[in-house]
Design an enzyme around this catalytic site. Sequence first.
Site, PDB file in Angstrom:
ATOM      1  CE  LYS A 187      -1.967   2.387   3.305  1.00  0.00           C
ATOM      2  NZ  LYS A 187      -1.734   3.737   2.755  1.00  0.00           N
ATOM      3  CD  GLU A 263      13.026   3.983   8.123  1.00  0.00           C
ATOM      4  OE1 GLU A 263      12.885   4.843   9.034  1.00  0.00           O
ATOM      5  OE2 GLU A 263      13.048   4.244   6.922  1.00  0.00           O
ATOM      6  CB  CYS A 297      12.456   8.858   8.957  1.00  0.00           C
ATOM      7  SG  CYS A 297      13.392   7.907   7.775  1.00  0.00           S
ATOM      8  CD  GLU A 394       9.942  12.020  12.586  1.00  0.00           C
ATOM      9  OE1 GLU A 394       9.015  11.324  13.021  1.00  0.00           O
ATOM     10  OE2 GLU A 394      10.758  11.594  11.751  1.00  0.00           O
TER      11      GLU A 394
HETATM   12  P1  ADP Z   1       2.705  10.217   8.104  1.00  0.00           P
HETATM   13  O1  ADP Z   1       2.057  10.887   9.285  1.00  0.00           O
HETATM   14  O2  ADP Z   1       4.062  10.673   7.841  1.00  0.00           O
HETATM   15  O3  ADP Z   1       1.836  10.164   6.881  1.00  0.00           O
HETATM   16  P2  ADP Z   1       1.918   7.598   8.861  1.00  0.00           P
HETATM   17  O4  ADP Z   1       2.586   6.674   9.810  1.00  0.00           O
HETATM   18  O5  ADP Z   1       0.576   8.125   9.240  1.00  0.00           O
HETATM   19  O6  ADP Z   1       2.946   8.737   8.576  1.00  0.00           O
HETATM   20  O7  ADP Z   1       1.766   6.932   7.430  1.00  0.00           O
HETATM   21  C1  ADP Z   1       2.695   6.063   6.845  1.00  0.00           C
HETATM   22  C2  ADP Z   1       1.929   4.976   6.125  1.00  0.00           C
HETATM   23  O8  ADP Z   1       1.156   4.262   7.088  1.00  0.00           O
HETATM   24  C3  ADP Z   1       0.937   5.476   5.079  1.00  0.00           C
HETATM   25  O9  ADP Z   1       0.915   4.574   3.989  1.00  0.00           O
HETATM   26  C4  ADP Z   1      -0.367   5.444   5.839  1.00  0.00           C
HETATM   27  O10 ADP Z   1      -1.498   5.317   4.998  1.00  0.00           O
HETATM   28  C5  ADP Z   1      -0.187   4.222   6.697  1.00  0.00           C
HETATM   29  N1  ADP Z   1      -1.035   4.175   7.907  1.00  0.00           N
HETATM   30  C6  ADP Z   1      -1.504   5.207   8.641  1.00  0.00           C
HETATM   31  N2  ADP Z   1      -2.276   4.766   9.657  1.00  0.00           N
HETATM   32  C7  ADP Z   1      -2.300   3.412   9.578  1.00  0.00           C
HETATM   33  C8  ADP Z   1      -2.918   2.352  10.330  1.00  0.00           C
HETATM   34  N3  ADP Z   1      -3.685   2.608  11.369  1.00  0.00           N
HETATM   35  N4  ADP Z   1      -2.686   1.092   9.925  1.00  0.00           N
HETATM   36  C9  ADP Z   1      -1.910   0.807   8.887  1.00  0.00           C
HETATM   37  N5  ADP Z   1      -1.316   1.737   8.126  1.00  0.00           N
HETATM   38  C10 ADP Z   1      -1.493   3.026   8.457  1.00  0.00           C
END
Ligand code: ADP
Length: 492
Positions: A187, A263, A297, A394
């Site tokens: 994804k 990561e 990051c 961050e």
């Molecule tokens: P950022 O805030 O930098 O976008 P996230 O950790 O929210 O970082 O997002 C990184 C990835 O994780 C994206 O692909 C996002 O769609 C996905 N993501 C966010 N929330 C969830 C969740 N609850 N479960 C699985 N994947 C998630």
Amino acid sequence: MPVDIEKIETRLFINNEFVNSVSGKTFPSVNPATEEVICQVQEADSADVDVAVASARKAFSLGSPWREMNASGRRDLMLKLASLLERDRVYLEELEALDNGKPVAAHGKSYGTHVDLNLVLQCFRYYAGHADKIEGKTIPIDGKFLSMTLHEPIGVVGQIIPWNFPLLMFAWKICPALATGCTVVLKTSEKTPLTALHACKLIKEAGFPPGVVNVLSGFGPTAGKAIALHMDIDKVAFTGSTKVGHLIQQYSAESNLKRVTLELGGKSPMLVFDDADLDQAADAAHVGLFLNQGQCCCAGSRLFVQDTIYDAFVEKCIERAKKIKVGPQFDESTTQGPQVDKIQFDTVMRYLAKGKEEGATVKVGGDRHGDKGYYVQPTIFTDVTDEMVIAKEEIFGPVMSILKFSTVEEVIERANKTMYGLGAGVCTRDVGRALRLAKSIRAGTVWINSYDVFDCAQPFGGFKQSGIGRELGEYGLFNYIEVKTVVIPIDK
Ligand code: ADP
């Protein structure tokens, strides 16, 4: 505008076909420089994850073309894919710039989508080279037996990637998975879904069997969560925030104990001692913070400078920050594009307000740039102290925080006083001190007299809450391997 918007691929990629989502829902992808919608993208949720996982499972089944393929066949497919990515690199560089906002920088520049593509191609070729070199061991056990290990692919892997280096994170994830013979359901980030979909066209063109790579566009709490909770996914690899990293680990525990590698975020220290080559150190600190609009990051976002050179060094940082040219991604003189979207822009703006409120001094910038597009002025805060929010959390934007220190012991303790441990930098001409610090700082990578030197042959990952496991290099392969022990009597 070089990319033909009408021709952008916006569907999901499942079983080597581009398809609409089961629900028929779509979401917009936005150009952060103009705040305008580029296109509507098909939105996957758990129903699409189920279809993609079934396709990946079939592709992984015994006797399937992928499982029957020689390791050298996997190698050749990956090399073919690398050549196709190279053929289309200009298109990919422009599409990435459009979707993410990072500048398209000409050959020879150390930033922008051209550099990203260099690293993408390197990653495919590096791991293609590993595909036919994944070897087990023979083990001298007691008795007349031959004992050996087989390094088998772990199975169907779920991969969830962020938006800061969309195509590069795609490469970091799928390359070791393909080299080891896994199948993938990946994804992309909802902020940047476009370039991976073009890469999927090339995956099909290269001749990968259907179902080996499946790519879904969609949101975290729906599609991402469904991947991490799925009972038929053997391993999940996640890059993103520490907050969501905790959730991924939890989802694994709630479902099938799928293997987890993470990561995550960081608040990496960059230490500058008074015996350093100050220009080299200032260049490293500048790149270490401002690269990619500050959206890294491992950004060196706590810059500790020794008190004896503090003022002179701050001047060097200011000089460099003032040379940054903020502008749209397709303007050739741009060195800093917009932040990726409104959410990130608002977050950075909140941190700017917080820094001012807490009493840090703004030396450069400190506000938004212009009034349209998600642009932030390159900012330098001085007089930052360890307790301030901007020194602890961050920011993920072009905001440099400079702190003062006096002694080695003191700075080691302060550098390590964080829940993170992703990167670190140390600038000194004293080799012994550099090595002492490299050993003392609890972080996955320590750059000496440099920062952000990346190569897919060297491992990258975090100590503490910056992650679990290492990506890249030979180490990166082990995330995708199950070790099987096979024992055979030598004689009857
Ligand atoms: P950022 O805030 O930098 O976008 P996230 O950790 O929210 O970082 O997002 C990184 C990835 O994780 C994206 O692909 C996002 O769609 C996905 N993501 C966010 N929330 C969830 C969740 N609850 N479960 C699985 N994947 C998630």
